[in-house]
Design a protein around this motif. Structure first.
Motif, PDB file in Angstrom:
ATOM      1  N   PRO A  88       0.916  -1.178   0.000  1.00 59.52           N
ATOM      2  CA  PRO A  88      -0.062   0.081   0.170  1.00 59.52           C
ATOM      3  C   PRO A  88       0.756   1.347  -0.076  1.00 59.52           C
ATOM      4  N   ALA A  89       0.150   2.402  -0.515  1.00 56.23           N
ATOM      5  CA  ALA A  89       1.078   3.731  -0.500  1.00 56.23           C
ATOM      6  C   ALA A  89       1.417   3.917   1.014  1.00 56.23           C
ATOM      7  N   ILE A  90       2.747   4.356   1.046  1.00 59.83           N
ATOM      8  CA  ILE A  90       3.246   4.808   2.571  1.00 59.83           C
ATOM      9  C   ILE A  90       2.795   6.325   2.886  1.00 59.83           C
ATOM     10  N   THR A  91       1.993   6.360   3.755  1.00 55.57           N
ATOM     11  CA  THR A  91       1.860   7.923   4.212  1.00 55.57           C
ATOM     12  C   THR A  91       2.861   8.273   5.299  1.00 55.57           C
ATOM     13  N   THR A  92       3.685   9.192   5.035  1.00 60.20           N
ATOM     14  CA  THR A  92       4.688   9.351   6.058  1.00 60.20           C
ATOM     15  C   THR A  92       4.210  10.407   7.175  1.00 60.20           C
ATOM     16  N   ASP A  93       3.083  10.885   6.613  1.00 66.11           N
ATOM     17  CA  ASP A  93       2.360  11.973   7.384  1.00 66.11           C
ATOM     18  C   ASP A  93       1.800  11.255   8.622  1.00 66.11           C
ATOM     19  N   SER A  94       2.244  11.454   9.762  1.00 64.08           N
ATOM     20  CA  SER A  94       1.804  10.591  10.887  1.00 64.08           C
ATOM     21  C   SER A  94       0.591  11.323  11.394  1.00 64.08           C
ATOM     22  N   SER A  95       0.094  12.420  10.886  1.00 62.04           N
ATOM     23  CA  SER A  95      -0.981  13.057  11.265  1.00 62.04           C
ATOM     24  C   SER A  95      -2.208  12.490  10.774  1.00 62.04           C
ATOM     25  N   ASN A 161       3.546  -1.558  12.874  1.00 61.66           N
ATOM     26  CA  ASN A 161       2.952  -2.053  11.354  1.00 61.66           C
ATOM     27  C   ASN A 161       3.486  -0.758  10.616  1.00 61.66           C
ATOM     28  N   GLN A 162       3.264   0.299  10.986  1.00 64.80           N
ATOM     29  CA  GLN A 162       3.873   1.804  10.308  1.00 64.80           C
ATOM     30  C   GLN A 162       5.499   1.567   9.906  1.00 64.80           C
ATOM     31  N   VAL A 163       6.203   1.043  11.130  1.00 65.53           N
ATOM     32  CA  VAL A 163       7.620   1.065  10.825  1.00 65.53           C
ATOM     33  C   VAL A 163       8.001  -0.003   9.685  1.00 65.53           C
ATOM     34  N   ALA A 164       7.118  -1.132   9.786  1.00 66.73           N
ATOM     35  CA  ALA A 164       7.444  -2.310   8.846  1.00 66.73           C
ATOM     36  C   ALA A 164       7.081  -1.631   7.351  1.00 66.73           C
ATOM     37  N   LEU A 166       7.350   1.343   6.252  1.00 72.23           N
ATOM     38  CA  LEU A 166       8.317   2.215   6.005  1.00 72.23           C
ATOM     39  C   LEU A 166       9.750   1.643   5.631  1.00 72.23           C
ATOM     40  N   LEU A 167       9.875   0.558   6.123  1.00 68.73           N
ATOM     41  CA  LEU A 167      11.059  -0.120   5.852  1.00 68.73           C
ATOM     42  C   LEU A 167      10.759  -0.950   4.514  1.00 68.73           C
ATOM     43  N   ASP A 168       9.923  -1.145   4.028  1.00 72.51           N
ATOM     44  CA  ASP A 168       9.563  -2.094   3.090  1.00 72.51           C
ATOM     45  C   ASP A 168       9.874  -1.214   1.810  1.00 72.51           C
ATOM     46  N   LYS A 169      11.189  -1.311   1.280  1.00 72.78           N
ATOM     47  CA  LYS A 169      11.484  -0.597   0.067  1.00 72.78           C
ATOM     48  C   LYS A 169      11.020  -1.302  -1.115  1.00 72.78           C
ATOM     49  N   ARG A 170      10.426  -2.328  -1.094  1.00 76.06           N
ATOM     50  CA  ARG A 170      10.077  -2.986  -2.414  1.00 76.06           C
ATOM     51  C   ARG A 170       9.125  -2.266  -3.220  1.00 76.06           C
ATOM     52  N   GLU A 171       9.264  -2.344  -4.612  1.00 77.35           N
ATOM     53  CA  GLU A 171       8.354  -1.748  -5.605  1.00 77.35           C
ATOM     54  C   GLU A 171       7.181  -2.681  -5.542  1.00 77.35           C
ATOM     55  N   PRO A 172       5.893  -1.803  -5.705  1.00 78.73           N
ATOM     56  CA  PRO A 172       4.842  -3.272  -5.991  1.00 78.73           C
ATOM     57  C   PRO A 172       5.089  -3.813  -7.226  1.00 78.73           C
ATOM     58  N   GLN A 173       4.995  -5.039  -6.924  1.00 73.48           N
ATOM     59  CA  GLN A 173       5.660  -5.813  -8.409  1.00 73.48           C
ATOM     60  C   GLN A 173       4.524  -6.701  -8.836  1.00 73.48           C
ATOM     61  N   ARG A 174       4.875  -6.960 -10.120  1.00 75.08           N
ATOM     62  CA  ARG A 174       3.774  -7.878 -10.897  1.00 75.08           C
ATOM     63  C   ARG A 174       4.468  -9.049 -11.182  1.00 75.08           C
ATOM     64  N   GLN A 175       3.919 -10.187 -10.788  1.00 78.84           N
ATOM     65  CA  GLN A 175       4.291 -11.661 -10.944  1.00 78.84           C
ATOM     66  C   GLN A 175       3.446 -12.284 -11.455  1.00 78.84           C
ATOM     67  N   ILE A 176       3.997 -13.558 -12.165  1.00 72.86           N
ATOM     68  CA  ILE A 176       3.010 -14.612 -12.740  1.00 72.86           C
ATOM     69  C   ILE A 176       2.477 -15.247 -11.301  1.00 72.86           C
ATOM     70  N   ALA A 177       1.354 -15.223 -11.242  1.00 78.28           N
ATOM     71  CA  ALA A 177       0.768 -15.883  -9.657  1.00 78.28           C
ATOM     72  C   ALA A 177       0.791 -17.445 -10.262  1.00 78.28           C
ATOM     73  N   ALA A 178       1.070 -18.216  -9.532  1.00 80.52           N
ATOM     74  CA  ALA A 178       0.990 -19.857  -9.833  1.00 80.52           C
ATOM     75  C   ALA A 178      -0.693 -20.175  -9.611  1.00 80.52           C
ATOM     76  N   ALA A 179      -1.227 -20.645 -10.495  1.00 79.20           N
ATOM     77  CA  ALA A 179      -2.579 -20.845 -10.470  1.00 79.20           C
ATOM     78  C   ALA A 179      -2.900 -21.985  -9.303  1.00 79.20           C
ATOM     79  N   GLU A 180      -4.182 -22.014  -8.978  1.00 77.67           N
ATOM     80  CA  GLU A 180      -4.381 -23.348  -8.004  1.00 77.67           C
ATOM     81  C   GLU A 180      -4.644 -24.380  -8.794  1.00 77.67           C
ATOM     82  N   THR A 181      -4.634 -24.325 -10.033  1.00 77.56           N
ATOM     83  CA  THR A 181      -5.062 -25.602 -11.003  1.00 77.56           C
ATOM     84  C   THR A 181      -4.124 -25.615 -11.853  1.00 77.56           C
ATOM     85  N   LEU A 182      -4.040 -26.913 -12.548  1.00 74.60           N
ATOM     86  CA  LEU A 182      -2.933 -26.926 -13.719  1.00 74.60           C
ATOM     87  C   LEU A 182      -3.831 -27.065 -14.859  1.00 74.60           C
TER      88      LEU A 182
END
Lengths: 299, 238
Positions: A88-95, A161-164, A166-182
């Motif tokens: 989710p978008a991180i809001t540094t604004d603590s207010s 939660n907020q600290v975590a 803030l520390l999460d520097k990963r970009e929101p990524q788009r990966q191929i999700a493994a389907a539940e069924t083949l």
């Protein structure tokens, strides 16, 4: 003769009786073997199997059984390609009010008024406090502005939660999700698949005839010479050589280099090889040609 | 389609469940049956001959030993001749009797003919030896024939049986073990009987022919010795 015949007859009858008793009690049971239907398909059929057709009737698959047990209850998918790490978008604004449930009762203007007036001067930094003093008259008229200030005071100073987040520097990524069924359906065929995509015998023969026409054997080589040379040939779609033929393999013979050279020369002379049809280009763009004097001259 | 269901139509009653000797024989082709019966008769005959010959040779050996003991004991040859004259089945004794009879005839005649006596005695003894050997060799030829031809006869039955089983394959359009096995088993049974008959026949033939040789040599040795004795007598008298 008498005693001998008597003894012999008695002995044989005894042996036969023993055989009847001893050997009869062993039935030969052969279990019926189930027959396994086998059909032979040619290489061409196999190639065409992979082709796929757009107008083929749609198969109805009753149900796709999951290959793995579901650990969690399935969630509604609202995105076509779900994000594995949905950050989710991180809001540094603590207010900004973080926990929703706490924010809900806040819009009550009366509570906000009570809480704001005594507390704001005590806790806020000097600048904000000054600003608040200036706006003190306006405050009752603007309950919306005071709400964030109040929640900031109420929220705990340290939110894990907020600290975590803030520390999460990963970009929101788009990966191929493994389907539940083949997917048990066959694919729709290779992109370059063509009906009967195979170098036909007639094309091979035509190529061979052309090569044996162009090829002049080096001196000392005739149909009986046990020697052969193998060249790798890369071709362009128009049938001409994409680059010089590469020697792959040659017989260990003094005539080998001469034969390889003559074979290369024949390939250079004969291009383009128009007998190779363009729709089969995938099959002949990379060829390994064997030059065998016995086949080219004698055959 | 269960192959076992087809078999009864081909060979009634012969299924893979009852592969006993009796059923094998009953359901075989008639050629195979004939081969089996013939080989069984051969086997009976071979063993009968073998038992008879064993008894004969042991009797001959014993009789030969007692006769030689009596001959060399210093007993009068006249008495020995009188004792043995009426007996049969006594090879060395028969030889002695034949020679003595010729000797006595030559002496008892009006004119004593010593001139070709020795030659005559030799001839008589040779005839006696060959008669005895012939008696010993009688029916040994049966053993030799069964020993060499038995496996071939059995093989003939096997070939006929296998042909039958191939016909049953063709009839049932099926090559499963249940269809093929009974026919092959019955066919191989013919070979087995052939071997059972032939192996003892060969062994006994070898044994008895060497026995005949031994006995013949013994007879010839005795004949030579006796001729020498008689020859000395003739020379002393003449």
């Amino acid at each position: 003769m008498k005693p001998g015949m008597t003894i012999s007859c008695i002995g044989h009858v005894g042996a036969l009786v023993w055989g009847l008793v001893a050997i009869s009690a062993q039935p030969l049971n052969s279990p019926a073997v189930e027959s396994l239907p086998v059909s032979f398909i040619s290489e061409k059929d196999f190639t065409q199997l992979t082709q796929g057709a757009k107008n083929a009737p749609q198969l109805k698959i009753p149900d796709l059984k999951p290959l793995a047990d579901k650990v969690d209850t399935p969630k509604a998918v609202d995105q076509l390609a779900p994000k594995i790490a949905d950050k989710p978008a991180i809001t540094t604004d603590s207010s900004k009010p973080k926990p929703e449930p706490k924010a809900d009762p806040k819009p009550d203007p009366k509570q906000a008024d009570k809480a704001d007036k005594p507390k704001t001067p005590d806790y806020k930094p000097d600048q904000i406090a000054d600003l608040l003093k200036k706006d003190a008259a306006k405050t009752p008229a603007k309950p919306d502005d005071s709400t964030p200030q109040k929640t900031a005071q109420n929220s705990p100073k340290f939110d894990a939660n907020q600290v975590a987040e803030l520390l999460d520097k990963r970009e929101p990524q788009r990966q191929i999700a493994a389907a539940e069924t083949l997917n048990s359906l066959a694919n729709l065929g290779a992109a370059s698949g063509a009906p009967g995509a195979q170098l036909s015998q007639s094309e091979i023969d035509a190529l061979r005839a052309r090569l044996s026409q162009c090829w002049s054997p080096p001196p000392g080589v005739d149909a009986t010479t046990k020697i052969h040379v193998s060249l790798r040939v890369l071709l362009k779609p128009d049938g001409s050589l994409a680059r010089e033929p590469v020697l792959v393999e040659a017989s260990a013979s003094a005539l080998g280099p001469a034969l390889a050279e003559s074979a290369e020369r024949a390939l250079m002379l004969c291009q383009p090889f128009t007998m190779l049809r363009r729709e089969h280009y995938d099959q002949w763009k990379d060829l390994q040609l064997d030059f065998d004097p016995h086949e080219l001259l004698g055959g | 389609m269960n192959p076992a269901d087809i078999v009864p139509s081909v060979a009634p009653g012969l299924t893979s469940d009852n592969l006993s000797l009796f059923h094998l024989f009953l359901h075989a082709h008639w050629i195979v049956e004939a081969v089996m019966v013939g080989l069984l008769v051969c086997s009976v005959w071979v063993w009968a001959i073998a038992i008879d010959k064993t008894l004969l040779f042991s009797r001959l050996r014993r009789a030969g030993d007692t006769f030689e003991a009596a001959f060399w004991s210093g007993q009068s040859l006249e008495e020995l001749y009188k004792a043995l004259a009426g007996q049969h089945g006594h090879s060395t004794g028969a030889l002695f009797v034949a020679a003595m009879r010729e000797w006595k005839r030559s002496l008892e005649g009006q004119a004593r003919s010593f001139a070709g006596l020795q030659m005559r005695i030799e001839k008589v003894m040779n005839v006696a030896i060959s008669r005895e050997v012939e008696n010993m060799e009688r029916r040994l030829l049966v053993l030799a024939t069964v020993g060499s031809a038995g496996p071939f006869i059995g093989l003939f039955g096997t070939v006929a049986g296998i042909m039958t089983s191939f016909q049953s394959i063709a009839a049932s359009q099926n090559t499963s073990l249940a269809v093929v096995a009974p026919g092959i088993a019955e066919a191989l049974f013919a070979t087995a009987i052939g071997l059972v008959a032939a192996i003892p026949a060969t062994i006994f033939y070898n044994k008895f022919s060497s026995e005949v040789n031994k006995q013949a040599q013994r007879l010839e040795g005795f004949a030579d010795e006796f001729t020498a004795i008689l020859s000395r007598q003739i020379d002393e008298r003449g």
